[in-house]
Design a protein around this motif. Structure first.
Motif, PDB file in Angstrom:
ATOM      1  N   ALA A  53       1.243  -0.799   0.232  1.00 21.48           N
ATOM      2  CA  ALA A  53      -0.354   0.409   0.067  1.00 21.48           C
ATOM      3  C   ALA A  53       1.169   1.424  -0.174  1.00 21.48           C
ATOM      4  O   ALA A  53       1.305   1.529   0.855  1.00 21.48           O
ATOM      5  N   LEU A  54       0.979   2.279  -0.826  1.00 24.85           N
ATOM      6  CA  LEU A  54       0.942   2.940  -1.303  1.00 24.85           C
ATOM      7  C   LEU A  54       1.888   4.482   0.287  1.00 24.85           C
ATOM      8  O   LEU A  54       2.459   4.838   0.447  1.00 24.85           O
ATOM      9  N   LEU A  58       4.560   5.859   1.818  1.00 24.68           N
ATOM     10  CA  LEU A  58       4.984   7.621   1.872  1.00 24.68           C
ATOM     11  C   LEU A  58       5.071   7.707   3.442  1.00 24.68           C
ATOM     12  O   LEU A  58       5.403   9.046   3.974  1.00 24.68           O
ATOM     13  N   GLY A  59       4.212   6.744   4.359  1.00 24.77           N
ATOM     14  CA  GLY A  59       4.063   6.966   5.610  1.00 24.77           C
ATOM     15  C   GLY A  59       3.277   8.355   5.865  1.00 24.77           C
ATOM     16  O   GLY A  59       2.629   9.123   7.191  1.00 24.77           O
ATOM     17  N   MET A  60       1.956   8.659   5.016  1.00 23.42           N
ATOM     18  CA  MET A  60       1.706   9.209   5.419  1.00 23.42           C
ATOM     19  C   MET A  60      -0.094   8.980   4.030  1.00 23.42           C
ATOM     20  O   MET A  60       0.301   8.150   2.868  1.00 23.42           O
ATOM     21  N   GLN A  63      -3.845  12.168  -0.326  1.00 17.34           N
ATOM     22  CA  GLN A  63      -3.980  13.351  -0.050  1.00 17.34           C
ATOM     23  C   GLN A  63      -3.496  14.304   0.991  1.00 17.34           C
ATOM     24  O   GLN A  63      -3.046  15.184   0.241  1.00 17.34           O
ATOM     25  N   HIS A  64      -2.440  14.186   1.468  1.00 12.91           N
ATOM     26  CA  HIS A  64      -1.741  14.797   1.882  1.00 12.91           C
ATOM     27  C   HIS A  64      -0.098  14.509   1.124  1.00 12.91           C
ATOM     28  O   HIS A  64      -0.229  15.622   1.196  1.00 12.91           O
ATOM     29  N   TYR A  65      -0.106  13.370   0.517  1.00 10.69           N
ATOM     30  CA  TYR A  65       1.091  13.800  -0.092  1.00 10.69           C
ATOM     31  C   TYR A  65       0.978  14.152  -1.813  1.00 10.69           C
ATOM     32  O   TYR A  65       1.679  15.832  -1.656  1.00 10.69           O
TER      33      TYR A  65
END
Length: 189
Positions: A53-54, A58-60, A63-65
């Protein structure tokens, strides 16, 4: 200059393609939508191909990314960077840009065409514009990274002279995917 943003380089390419230098005050909504669509599609493809899962990588959230990427994509001015909203008349249909990553080297960033605008060569026209800009800006080489599932994009990049190369430090690829990702370069001689 920043005062020209949103109106810089407004010139048709082909019949009705207009490249408008992105300005967050003017284009935030469409760029947020395009970035979110783009990253949602990458997430679905990464889940399908890698069972990862991306957002976890990404650790977020996506939408935030996507929103956070806008500031980086739109900061700076030519020749160090340029980012476009590509329109058919007044209708936004895609985006893409360049950013300097080293002396004489730029990276192609975020070429994306909305689903309703695909199939008519829009992606190739965006890439052609970015390659042309890179030459005008004095770059000798372009880099990009692309997922293994982005096969239509691979054909466009290869047709433009891009070849496989080693991973580069500025790429935004999570480490867990890097060994399967495709890194490409094009010499602009």
């Amino acid at each position: 200059s920043a005062g020209n943003r949103g109106h810089f380089a407004r010139r048709p390419v082909g019949m009705s393609f207009v490249f408008v230098q992105a300005d967050l005050d003017t284009h935030r909504e469409v760029l947020t939508r395009f970035n979110t669509e783009y990253i949602d599609w990458i997430d679905a493809s990464v889940r399908e191909h890698f069972r990862l899962a991306l957002p976890d990588l990404l650790g977020m959230s996506i939408q935030h990314y996507a929103k956070g990427a806008l500031d980086e994509e739109c900061e700076g001015n030519p020749p160090d960077s340029v980012f476009y909203v590509v329109c058919d008349g007044e209708n936004p249909m895609g985006m893409g840009g360049l950013r300097k990553v080293g002396k004489g080297v730029a990276e192609v960033k975020r070429i994306y065409v909305s689903p309703a605008s695909r199939g008519g060569g829009t992606g190739a026209k965006i890439l052609d514009r970015l390659v042309s800009d890179a030459r005008v800006f004095g770059y000798q080489e372009l880099l990009l990274e692309t997922g293994p599932f982005m096969t239509s994009a691979h054909r466009i990049y290869e047709a433009a002279g891009f070849e496989d190369t080693q991973p580069f430090a500025e790429a935004e690829v999570p480490e867990e995917l890097g060994h399967d990702w495709r890194f490409m370069s094009c010499k602009l001689s």
